[in-house]
Design a protein around this motif. Structure first.
Motif, mmCIF file in Angstrom:
data_model
loop_
_atom_site.group_PDB
_atom_site.id
_atom_site.type_symbol
_atom_site.label_atom_id
_atom_site.label_comp_id
_atom_site.label_asym_id
_atom_site.label_seq_id
_atom_site.Cartn_x
_atom_site.Cartn_y
_atom_site.Cartn_z
ATOM 1 N N GLU A 1 0.837 -1.197 0.000
ATOM 2 C CA GLU A 1 0.000 0.000 0.000
ATOM 3 C C GLU A 1 0.874 1.250 0.000
ATOM 4 N N ASP A 2 0.375 2.298 -0.604
ATOM 5 C CA ASP A 2 1.151 3.528 -0.740
ATOM 6 C C ASP A 2 0.999 4.425 0.485
ATOM 7 N N GLU A 3 0.517 3.849 1.568
ATOM 8 C CA GLU A 3 0.266 4.637 2.775
ATOM 9 C C GLU A 3 1.502 4.667 3.666
ATOM 10 N N PRO A 4 1.832 5.819 4.228
ATOM 11 C CA PRO A 4 3.001 5.876 5.113
ATOM 12 C C PRO A 4 2.773 5.051 6.382
ATOM 13 N N PRO A 5 3.847 4.633 7.037
ATOM 14 C CA PRO A 5 3.700 3.842 8.270
ATOM 15 C C PRO A 5 2.955 4.617 9.359
ATOM 16 N N LYS A 6 2.406 3.863 10.318
ATOM 17 C CA LYS A 6 1.540 4.479 11.333
ATOM 18 C C LYS A 6 2.261 5.557 12.146
ATOM 19 N N ASP A 7 3.503 5.313 12.537
ATOM 20 C CA ASP A 7 4.208 6.308 13.353
ATOM 21 C C ASP A 7 4.422 7.610 12.583
ATOM 22 N N LEU A 8 4.642 7.495 11.269
ATOM 23 C CA LEU A 8 4.809 8.698 10.449
ATOM 24 C C LEU A 8 3.496 9.477 10.375
ATOM 25 N N ARG A 9 2.391 8.747 10.211
ATOM 26 C CA ARG A 9 1.083 9.415 10.173
ATOM 27 C C ARG A 9 0.778 10.078 11.511
ATOM 28 N N ASP A 10 1.123 9.415 12.603
ATOM 29 C CA ASP A 10 0.907 9.991 13.944
ATOM 30 C C ASP A 10 1.729 11.265 14.112
ATOM 31 N N MET A 11 2.966 11.239 13.613
ATOM 32 C CA MET A 11 3.833 12.401 13.738
ATOM 33 C C MET A 11 3.273 13.570 12.922
#
Length: 42
Positions: free
Chosen positions: A7-17
């Motif tokens: 998936e082209d979605e960034p990792p969860k920690d990056l999204r949280d940041m």
């Protein structure tokens, strides 16, 4: 795009940041506006 592609979605920690930075930016903008009002009233 193949079904096996990641998936082209960034990792969860990056999204949280990013979410944290967005909130911090909004808070800073509000704080600046409030400071301008306080300085203007003096």
């Amino acid at each position: 795009m193949l079904w096996s592609d990641p998936e082209d979605e960034p990792p969860k920690d990056l999204r949280d940041m990013q979410e944290t930075l967005r909130r911090l930016g909004l808070f800073m903008a509000l704080a600046m506006i409030l400071a301008m009002i306080v300085i203007g009233l003096r």
